[in-house]
Motif scaffolding. Structure first.
Motif, PDB file in Angstrom:
ATOM      1  N   ALA A 253       5.905  11.407   3.209  1.00 56.71           N
ATOM      2  CA  ALA A 253       4.896  12.413   3.525  1.00 56.71           C
ATOM      3  C   ALA A 253       4.978  12.742   5.005  1.00 56.71           C
ATOM      4  O   ALA A 253       5.345  11.892   5.822  1.00 56.71           O
ATOM      5  N   LYS A 254       4.644  13.990   5.356  1.00 59.04           N
ATOM      6  CA  LYS A 254       4.639  14.411   6.754  1.00 59.04           C
ATOM      7  C   LYS A 254       3.227  14.768   7.188  1.00 59.04           C
ATOM      8  O   LYS A 254       2.413  15.226   6.393  1.00 59.04           O
ATOM      9  N   ASN A 255       2.961  14.528   8.481  1.00 58.04           N
ATOM     10  CA  ASN A 255       1.650  14.820   9.067  1.00 58.04           C
ATOM     11  C   ASN A 255       0.526  14.272   8.189  1.00 58.04           C
ATOM     12  O   ASN A 255      -0.399  14.989   7.811  1.00 58.04           O
ATOM     13  N   ILE A 256       0.612  12.998   7.903  1.00 60.09           N
ATOM     14  CA  ILE A 256      -0.284  12.351   6.945  1.00 60.09           C
ATOM     15  C   ILE A 256      -1.346  11.529   7.679  1.00 60.09           C
ATOM     16  O   ILE A 256      -1.095  10.970   8.743  1.00 60.09           O
ATOM     17  N   TYR A 257      -2.561  11.490   7.092  1.00 64.62           N
ATOM     18  CA  TYR A 257      -3.622  10.596   7.540  1.00 64.62           C
ATOM     19  C   TYR A 257      -3.831   9.568   6.425  1.00 64.62           C
ATOM     20  O   TYR A 257      -4.719   9.738   5.593  1.00 64.62           O
ATOM     21  N   PRO A 258      -3.037   8.525   6.350  1.00 69.12           N
ATOM     22  CA  PRO A 258      -3.139   7.600   5.209  1.00 69.12           C
ATOM     23  C   PRO A 258      -4.458   6.840   5.223  1.00 69.12           C
ATOM     24  O   PRO A 258      -4.951   6.431   6.270  1.00 69.12           O
ATOM     25  N   ARG A 259      -5.016   6.681   4.043  1.00 71.77           N
ATOM     26  CA  ARG A 259      -6.258   5.926   3.923  1.00 71.77           C
ATOM     27  C   ARG A 259      -6.280   5.270   2.551  1.00 71.77           C
ATOM     28  O   ARG A 259      -5.940   5.892   1.542  1.00 71.77           O
ATOM     29  N   GLY A 260      -6.701   4.035   2.493  1.00 73.81           N
ATOM     30  CA  GLY A 260      -6.726   3.304   1.237  1.00 73.81           C
ATOM     31  C   GLY A 260      -5.803   2.107   1.306  1.00 73.81           C
ATOM     32  O   GLY A 260      -5.489   1.604   2.388  1.00 73.81           O
ATOM     33  N   VAL A 261      -5.334   1.668   0.165  1.00 70.66           N
ATOM     34  CA  VAL A 261      -4.568   0.426   0.093  1.00 70.66           C
ATOM     35  C   VAL A 261      -3.278   0.641  -0.680  1.00 70.66           C
ATOM     36  O   VAL A 261      -3.287   1.238  -1.760  1.00 70.66           O
ATOM     37  N   LEU A 262      -2.184   0.186  -0.106  1.00 71.00           N
ATOM     38  CA  LEU A 262      -0.949   0.051  -0.879  1.00 71.00           C
ATOM     39  C   LEU A 262      -1.100  -1.226  -1.689  1.00 71.00           C
ATOM     40  O   LEU A 262      -1.144  -2.319  -1.138  1.00 71.00           O
ATOM     41  N   SER A 263      -1.226  -1.072  -3.008  1.00 68.50           N
ATOM     42  CA  SER A 263      -1.533  -2.208  -3.881  1.00 68.50           C
ATOM     43  C   SER A 263      -0.379  -2.443  -4.847  1.00 68.50           C
ATOM     44  O   SER A 263       0.066  -1.517  -5.531  1.00 68.50           O
ATOM     45  N   ILE A 264       0.100  -3.682  -4.867  1.00 66.43           N
ATOM     46  CA  ILE A 264       1.211  -4.053  -5.745  1.00 66.43           C
ATOM     47  C   ILE A 264       0.833  -5.329  -6.484  1.00 66.43           C
ATOM     48  O   ILE A 264       0.549  -6.348  -5.854  1.00 66.43           O
ATOM     49  N   PRO A 265       0.807  -5.319  -7.807  1.00 66.13           N
ATOM     50  CA  PRO A 265       0.450  -6.530  -8.545  1.00 66.13           C
ATOM     51  C   PRO A 265       1.610  -7.516  -8.593  1.00 66.13           C
ATOM     52  O   PRO A 265       2.773  -7.144  -8.439  1.00 66.13           O
ATOM     53  N   ALA A 266       1.272  -8.772  -8.804  1.00 70.44           N
ATOM     54  CA  ALA A 266       2.303  -9.791  -8.956  1.00 70.44           C
ATOM     55  C   ALA A 266       2.977  -9.644 -10.299  1.00 70.44           C
ATOM     56  O   ALA A 266       2.339  -9.367 -11.311  1.00 70.44           O
ATOM     57  N   SER A 267       4.281  -9.821 -10.338  1.00 62.32           N
ATOM     58  CA  SER A 267       5.035  -9.802 -11.592  1.00 62.32           C
ATOM     59  C   SER A 267       4.987 -11.171 -12.250  1.00 62.32           C
ATOM     60  O   SER A 267       4.671 -12.172 -11.595  1.00 62.32           O
ATOM     61  N   PRO A 268       5.284 -11.254 -13.542  1.00 63.69           N
ATOM     62  CA  PRO A 268       5.417 -12.582 -14.170  1.00 63.69           C
ATOM     63  C   PRO A 268       6.439 -13.420 -13.413  1.00 63.69           C
ATOM     64  O   PRO A 268       7.507 -12.935 -13.039  1.00 63.69           O
ATOM     65  N   LEU A 269       6.110 -14.664 -13.149  1.00 64.28           N
ATOM     66  CA  LEU A 269       6.958 -15.506 -12.316  1.00 64.28           C
ATOM     67  C   LEU A 269       8.068 -16.147 -13.131  1.00 64.28           C
ATOM     68  O   LEU A 269       7.884 -16.518 -14.285  1.00 64.28           O
ATOM     69  N   LYS A 270       9.204 -16.313 -12.503  1.00 63.30           N
ATOM     70  CA  LYS A 270      10.352 -16.923 -13.161  1.00 63.30           C
ATOM     71  C   LYS A 270      11.176 -17.667 -12.120  1.00 63.30           C
ATOM     72  O   LYS A 270      11.050 -17.406 -10.919  1.00 63.30           O
ATOM     73  N   PRO A 271      11.994 -18.624 -12.549  1.00 67.05           N
ATOM     74  CA  PRO A 271      12.828 -19.347 -11.580  1.00 67.05           C
ATOM     75  C   PRO A 271      13.776 -18.402 -10.851  1.00 67.05           C
ATOM     76  O   PRO A 271      14.379 -17.512 -11.461  1.00 67.05           O
ATOM     77  N   VAL A 272      13.881 -18.582  -9.519  1.00 64.14           N
ATOM     78  CA  VAL A 272      14.781 -17.760  -8.729  1.00 64.14           C
ATOM     79  C   VAL A 272      15.481 -18.632  -7.697  1.00 64.14           C
ATOM     80  O   VAL A 272      14.975 -19.683  -7.305  1.00 64.14           O
ATOM     81  N   ILE A 273      16.662 -18.187  -7.311  1.00 68.78           N
ATOM     82  CA  ILE A 273      17.364 -18.786  -6.179  1.00 68.78           C
ATOM     83  C   ILE A 273      17.490 -17.696  -5.121  1.00 68.78           C
ATOM     84  O   ILE A 273      17.987 -16.605  -5.407  1.00 68.78           O
ATOM     85  N   THR A 274      17.006 -17.971  -3.924  1.00 70.84           N
ATOM     86  CA  THR A 274      17.054 -16.992  -2.851  1.00 70.84           C
ATOM     87  C   THR A 274      17.818 -17.560  -1.665  1.00 70.84           C
ATOM     88  O   THR A 274      17.931 -18.776  -1.492  1.00 70.84           O
ATOM     89  N   LYS A 275      18.312 -16.656  -0.857  1.00 69.05           N
ATOM     90  CA  LYS A 275      19.066 -17.046   0.341  1.00 69.05           C
ATOM     91  C   LYS A 275      18.355 -16.487   1.556  1.00 69.05           C
ATOM     92  O   LYS A 275      18.178 -15.277   1.695  1.00 69.05           O
ATOM     93  N   HIS A 276      17.938 -17.392   2.442  1.00 65.60           N
ATOM     94  CA  HIS A 276      17.265 -16.986   3.677  1.00 65.60           C
ATOM     95  C   HIS A 276      18.273 -16.323   4.613  1.00 65.60           C
ATOM     96  O   HIS A 276      19.484 -16.550   4.510  1.00 65.60           O
ATOM     97  N   SER A 277      17.769 -15.526   5.547  1.00 70.29           N
ATOM     98  CA  SER A 277      18.666 -14.841   6.481  1.00 70.29           C
ATOM     99  C   SER A 277      19.438 -15.801   7.374  1.00 70.29           C
ATOM    100  O   SER A 277      20.460 -15.425   7.948  1.00 70.29           O
ATOM    101  N   ASN A 278      18.981 -17.072   7.477  1.00 71.57           N
ATOM    102  CA  ASN A 278      19.753 -18.059   8.239  1.00 71.57           C
ATOM    103  C   ASN A 278      20.840 -18.719   7.404  1.00 71.57           C
ATOM    104  O   ASN A 278      21.546 -19.604   7.881  1.00 71.57           O
ATOM    105  N   GLY A 279      20.974 -18.315   6.119  1.00 70.78           N
ATOM    106  CA  GLY A 279      22.027 -18.819   5.256  1.00 70.78           C
ATOM    107  C   GLY A 279      21.594 -19.921   4.299  1.00 70.78           C
ATOM    108  O   GLY A 279      22.325 -20.248   3.354  1.00 70.78           O
ATOM    109  N   GLN A 280      20.408 -20.517   4.500  1.00 67.87           N
ATOM    110  CA  GLN A 280      19.947 -21.611   3.654  1.00 67.87           C
ATOM    111  C   GLN A 280      19.463 -21.070   2.294  1.00 67.87           C
ATOM    112  O   GLN A 280      18.704 -20.124   2.230  1.00 67.87           O
ATOM    113  N   LYS A 281      19.903 -21.727   1.207  1.00 74.37           N
ATOM    114  CA  LYS A 281      19.480 -21.334  -0.139  1.00 74.37           C
ATOM    115  C   LYS A 281      18.259 -22.154  -0.563  1.00 74.37           C
ATOM    116  O   LYS A 281      18.118 -23.325  -0.184  1.00 74.37           O
ATOM    117  N   PHE A 282      17.423 -21.536  -1.386  1.00 72.51           N
ATOM    118  CA  PHE A 282      16.223 -22.182  -1.896  1.00 72.51           C
ATOM    119  C   PHE A 282      16.067 -21.885  -3.381  1.00 72.51           C
ATOM    120  O   PHE A 282      16.424 -20.797  -3.846  1.00 72.51           O
TER     121      PHE A 282
END
Length: 1011
Positions: A253-282
């Motif tokens: 959007a251009k020349n916008i006066y934003p008001r309110g909330v960006l709302s995002i619900p949590a998704s169903p949780l599942k096992p994940v493997i992620t890699k941090h920006s320092n290279g460590q996996k979790f």
């Protein structure tokens, strides 16, 4: 399963569920039960948002600035300007129950001011953890690096005053992010970015917008797990879709006066493997809790309630906590008329336990209704209290251990922690509960602490040794397990989870086939928990904590993120540039750093000899007979011709003693026209010398109100004034002095300790509070605070000097000789640190001040401990004096001068370091906190006027006006030594100030009459 389709994101301009309205999301879900009821609740929340809850999204984010003004005393005095958001990009990536948000902003200076300092603040979603910051340097975004907070503040301030581009980012409280950027030139832009992680285990991601003014261009991108993307809703605005898929959605959007909330619900949780920006996996996975499987309530017969009544507790919903207390005691009493409660109330002072039994337990809540919340939190003292055996402990606190830091004991009871403060130390409260077999109940679910909630939660991960750093996180209705992994991703082998009374459940998760996703979410939450564990180690954990925070880019109470411009800036600040630093600049940094290290080694090797030379000069000054020098010359008639001139009398030099020498060591009177005594004056009338400190009281409306109150109403007037002025450290310092002057030092100490609970409290506040505590007779607490300052500000000498002074006072007041001797030795070690270490040139002269103090303390040690004295023997000589005056101040970039006008009219100043009467002034510190010192060994009779001259400051003090402390000694270095002190502030509004046209000011601190 996704309940709404993607049209929700396309068409919805509402704010979604507002955090303050959604009192308890779990209750809403139970009541709603189905899709229709969810829609009703959703639209009801939207209506209420626009009708009465709009300020939930007011003023977020904010970019403001204040122009540079050399005449300003503090940032509060500067003219305010408003910078403009030229562009704002919001990118949210959802993975495994975590949102990683990156916000990039371009701000514009529309004013004609050449340079402004930008101040950007963002209220993040609840539970967010900052883990990234970048600032444009020469058109390229350079990542911030983690640095100790106090070192970062100094590095930032130093660069601002040199008109060099720095940026500093830190967190304020729990969920507010702040960055300061300098300079932003007139009609020019600056570009920066911030990143943070938000766990989504207990509901929505909600980022509020409002009050920002017009944004030239704004984009929002949501990507990751489809369910979260499809169900998100946007703040108001005329959005144009730029991309759309099941896993990504972008609008602009251009020349916008934003008001309110960006709302995002949590998704169903599942096992994940992620890699941090320092290279460590979790690896991370969740276990759904099913408390219905637990059998029967916990039948405890005695409960201990710990109630933190420190000042910061006022940020919580205390009424809700009292309702919980009343509900628990009623239910317990109805089930067991013999039920007992032990109540312990405490902050920095702990009350004696109050015991309730039978029907009396119904009065526990009434006991807590009228207590005063003030002072600082001391978790160790609070949790170490209580002697009786109990089944269950309930701890009501925000977990912010202001005094003594975090304390993680193994108690004699099952522990449940409770806090309704959203900025509480959630990680600590969860750790304390888990270590003692209980649970943490936060602001959203405290009423779940019932019989059914008092279940022992345990789990035992029977997994490979490379996952032995697994940590458990209980949030909402889920338990998440997160662990770092290395090498080949293993298969889990039966993690076990159980509740009291339930059958153990075994859960197998095969995750070796799960792809690795680049995301910082799980790693950041895990790293924050490890940081909190390190924090419980106290002082020993400080430097490991800095290293850990650096590895995972975690700003926190001890750390900030900073961006500097040139390789020389990083070398000067002793900061390693980020890995993203341009390679050619990194090479230059390495070369400069190597040269700097060689230079420091050379300075260190020469330091002791330089100090010895300074001390020899000081001993020579001390030994001069200034009485001869000061004698006025008699006019003599001269004859014509070359008549021989008389030879001037030799100057008599007194050799100082090595250590303290008492009155029994007099020199032979025949050696001089006057008897010189080391350790005392022959002139006994000097004991009649009077020090008159000039009356000074800040012009504050709250002090006016307190002075007008009668004794019976004094406390209520103080509490009423605190509602208006209680966010400023100066309020508590001034009111503490007010009570001290009335003779109520216990109340004064509690009042000043409250200043430590403020979010803006830092080393300046801690030092000011410690100095007040010394004045009030609470030297042990002062030592504790100053040890923390010395630990965090080891790059400058003043904290070690202040700590040594406090330790000396503590030793003087100790009842036990061994305790006193230990304090004196530690004081000497800190004086020696000041004397021997090489420091920035701004602090030249402090070694001489420290040597005077150190030598004056040596005589307090018994002979058997003399070999433990750390000072070089060539530096040991007690140079006692009649008068000694010292000033220091509370800000680095300020030029403060000490003047003393002697009875003769001669002024001792930075232009006249040595007077004819023998007065000596130490090195002029144009920066660097002081101290500056005036000495006169044998003071001629008459009036000495002590003046503080404030020449000016070339930087802003965020704590307000410059505060100057003066200490005035009689008989310094002698057994009958006495001292008086005063602290005043310098502003252009001081009635007694005399300012010249350049803004310099003078204040008459005291008059000393020598009889």
């Amino acid at each position: 399963m996704c309940y709404e389709n993607r049209t929700n994101l396309k068409a919805s301009y509402s704010a979604g569920l507002v955090s303050d309205f959604a009192y308890d999301k779990q209750i809403f879900e139970i009541i709603a039960g189905g899709f229709v009821m969810r829609v009703i609740v959703y639209w009801l929340a939207t209506i209420l948002f626009y009708c009465g809850y709009a300020n939930a999204a007011d003023l977020n984010p904010v970019i403001a600035s204040r122009g540079w003004d050399d005449d300003a005393e503090s940032i509060q005095d500067l003219p305010a300007h408003t910078l403009k958001f030229k562009k704002l990009d919001v990118h949210v990536n959802i993975v495994g129950g975590f949102a990683q948000t990156r916000i990039e902003a371009t701000v514009y200076n529309p004013t004609d001011e050449d340079e402004l300092e930008g101040d950007f603040r963002l209220i993040m979603p609840g539970g967010s953890i900052v883990n990234g910051y970048a600032l444009d340097i020469e058109g390229v975004l350079v990542d911030g690096v983690i640095i100790a907070k106090e070192r970062g503040e100094k590095a930032y301030t130093d660069k601002v005053t040199e008109n060099i581009d720095p940026g500093l980012a830190e967190t304020i409280g729990a969920n507010t992010y702040r960055t300061r950027i300098y300079p932003i030139a007139s009609k020019d832009n600056r570009h920066f970015a911030v990143e943070f992680v938000t766990p989504l285990l207990s509901g929505h991601y909600e980022l509020p917008f409002g009050g920002t003014g017009k944004i030239g261009e704004m984009t929002i991108t949501i990507e990751g797990e489809a369910c979260s993307v499809e169900r998100a809703s946007l703040p108001s605005g005329s959005w144009i879709r730029t991309s759309e898929s099941k896993s990504k959605y972008s609008v602009r959007a251009k020349n916008i006066y934003p008001r309110g909330v960006l709302s995002i619900p949590a998704s169903p949780l599942k096992p994940v493997i992620t890699k941090h920006s320092n290279g460590q996996k979790f690896v991370s996975f969740t276990l759904g809790r099913n408390e219905k499987q637990a059998s029967g309530p916990l039948h405890n017969t005695k409960t201990r309630i710990y109630w933190d009544n420190s000042y910061s507790r006022l940020s919580g919903d205390l009424e809700r906590e009292l309702r919980l207390i009343n509900a628990l005691t009623r239910s317990k009493f109805s089930n067991n008329p013999n039920y007992e409660v032990e109540l312990i109330i405490g902050n920095s002072d702990i009350s004696a336990p109050i015991n309730f039994k039978g029907r009396q337990v119904l009065d526990v809540g009434r006991q807590l209704e009228n207590i005063v919340y003030e002072g600082a939190t001391n978790l160790k003292s609070l949790l170490s209290s209580g002697k009786s055996d109990v089944d269950t402990c309930i701890v009501f606190t925000d977990g912010r251990g202001t005094l003594g830091g975090s304390y993680l004991p193994k108690l004699d009871c099952r522990v449940f922690t409770v806090s309704t403060d959203k900025s509480a130390n959630h990680a600590y409260l969860q750790m304390l509960a888990e270590k003692n077999g209980g649970r943490y109940y936060g602001s959203d679910n405290i009423f779940a602490l019932t019989d059914g909630g008092m279940k022992k939660v345990t789990w035992s991960p029977l997994i490979g040794s490379n996952l032995n750093q697994m940590r458990q996180f209980v949030l909402g209705r889920e338990i998440m397990l997160i662990a770092p992994i290395s090498g080949v991703v293993p298969t889990f082998a039966e993690p076990v989870f159980r509740l009291d009374g339930s059958q153990a459940r075994t859960i197998q998760k095969r995750i070796s086939d799960i792809p690795v996703i680049k995301h910082n979410g799980p790693a950041t939450l895990w790293a924050q928990r490890i940081a909190e564990e390190i924090r419980t180690e106290g002082e020993a954990g400080y430097f490991p904590l800095i290293a850990h925070a650096s590895k995972y880019n975690l700003p926190g109470p001890e750390t900030s993120l900073i961006v500097l411009e040139t390789p020389d800036d990083y070398v000067e600040a002793d900061i390693e540039p980020p890995a993203s630093y341009p390679i050619e600049k990194m090479v230059e940094f390495i070369e400069l750093q190597a040269g700097k290290r060689v230079e420091k080694l050379e300075e260190k090797s020469e330091r002791l000899e330089d100090v010895i030379d300074i001390w020899e000069d000081q001993k020579a000054w001390w030994g001069k007979n200034f009485a001869e020098i000061a004698k006025p010359k008699k006019e003599k008639r001269t004859r014509t011709g070359n008549a021989p001139q008389p030879v001037p009398a030799p100057i008599v030099v007194q050799e100082p003693s090595d250590g303290y020498v008492g009155q029994d060591r007099l020199r032979d009177e025949a050696e001089s026209d006057e008897v010189v005594v080391t350790g005392s004056r022959i002139n006994s009338s000097f004991s009649q010398t009077k020090i008159k400190i000039k009356a000074w009281s800040p012009d504050r409306p709250y002090l006016t109100a307190l002075k007008a109150a009668n004794s019976a109403d004094l406390n209520s007037v103080y509490l009423e004034q605190r509602k208006t002025h209680g966010q400023n450290p100066a309020f508590f310092l001034d009111v503490g002095d007010f009570y001290h002057q009335r003779g109520d030092d216990a109340k004064a100490a509690q009042v000043v300790l409250s200043a430590l609970e403020l979010e803006i409290s830092g080393s300046i506040t801690r030092t000011a509070v410690a100095n007040r505590l010394l004045d009030y007779g609470y030297s042990a607490q002062a030592v504790s605070l100053l040890r923390l300052v010395a630990l965090r500000e080891s790059f400058r000498p003043q904290p070690f000097y202040d700590l040594a002074i406090a330790l000396t006072a503590y030793g003087d007041g100790a009842a036990n000789k061994d305790t006193a001797n230990a304090a004196y030795l530690e004081a000497l070690q800190n004086f020696d640190t000041v004397i021997r270490n090489t420091w920035n040139g701004d602090y030249d002269g402090i070694e001489l001040v420290a040597l005077m103090d150190a030598n004056a303390q040596i005589h307090k040690l018994p002979h058997k401990l003399k070999h433990h004295i750390p000072l070089d023997e060539r530096l040991i000589a007690n140079l006692d004096v009649d008068l000694r005056v010292i000033i220091d101040w509370n800000f680095d970039r300020a030029d403060m001068d000490l003047w003393v006008i002697e009875p003769s009219g001669e002024k001792s100043s930075y232009q006249n370091h040595e007077t004819r009467s023998g007065g000596q002034l130490s090195n002029d510190m144009t920066n660097g906190y002081g101290p500056e010192q005036y000495l006169i060994r044998k003071a001629p009779k008459g009036i000495y006027k002590v003046i503080a001259d404030y020449y000016g400051s070339d930087a802003y003090n965020p704590n307000g006006a410059i505060a100057v402390r003066a200490r005035l000694f009689k008989d310094f270095g002698r057994k009958n030594q006495t001292m008086q002190s005063v602290t005043i502030e310098f502003t252009h509004k001081n009635d007694n100030d005399n300012y010249d046209e350049e803004g310099a000011g003078e204040y008459d601190l005291a008059e000393i009459e020598v009889k």
